[in-house]
Scaffold this active site. Structure first.
Site, PDB file in Angstrom:
ATOM      1  N   LYS A 171       0.896  -1.133   0.029  1.00  0.00           N
ATOM      2  CA  LYS A 171      -0.118   0.208  -0.127  1.00  0.00           C
ATOM      3  C   LYS A 171       0.925   1.196   0.056  1.00  0.00           C
ATOM      4  CE  LYS A 171      -3.570   2.340   2.578  1.00  0.00           C
ATOM      5  NZ  LYS A 171      -4.359   2.842   1.424  1.00  0.00           N
ATOM      6  N   THR A 214      -2.765   6.793  -0.181  1.00  0.00           N
ATOM      7  CA  THR A 214      -4.057   7.005   0.702  1.00  0.00           C
ATOM      8  C   THR A 214      -4.783   8.081  -0.023  1.00  0.00           C
ATOM      9  OG1 THR A 214      -4.868   7.161   2.929  1.00  0.00           O
ATOM     10  CG2 THR A 214      -2.742   8.513   2.101  1.00  0.00           C
ATOM     11  N   GLU A 220      -5.972  -0.309  -2.298  1.00  0.00           N
ATOM     12  CA  GLU A 220      -6.866  -0.543  -1.107  1.00  0.00           C
ATOM     13  C   GLU A 220      -7.299  -1.879  -0.874  1.00  0.00           C
ATOM     14  OE1 GLU A 220      -7.102   1.852   0.846  1.00  0.00           O
ATOM     15  OE2 GLU A 220      -6.742   3.621  -0.268  1.00  0.00           O
TER      16      GLU A 220
END
Length: 101
Positions: free
Chosen positions: A19, A22, A72
């Site tokens: 990841k 964001t 995500e």
């Protein structure tokens, strides 16, 4: 004090480098490339790493792509629903790209 928090379920993916973005609202759009941020878990604000911001780019829900979905680890509609739940009145959001230090 942590500079940014993530839900605990994202901690392992962040630490593993899976990841690296964001999606946030305007209140966190002030970060800029080169900023070093302390990262904590949303649930308990426990620090777990530091990240370097690589870029901050505006985006709308309609502009979300498979790249965002992959980051995500959920489907497109699920991602949009999650974002609407967190930011119900926001139409303009920001993608913060980062790397773990």
């Amino acid at each position: 004090m942590n500079d940014i928090t993530f839900y605990q379920r994202f901690e392992a993916d962040i630490l593993a480098g899976r990841k690296t973005i964001t999606i946030r609202d305007k209140s966190e759009s002030h970060f800029k490339a080169g900023d070093i941020l302390r990262v904590g878990r949303f649930e308990d604000n426990q620090y777990f790493c530091a990240i370097e911001v690589l870029s901050v780019s505006p985006i709308t829900l309609d502009e979300l792509t498979e790249q965002h979905v992959k980051q995500e680890n959920m489907g497109l509609e699920e991602l949009k629903e999650m974002i609407r739940g967190i930011y119900p009145s926001e139409s303009l959001l920001y993608v913060i790209s980062f790397k773990v230090l």
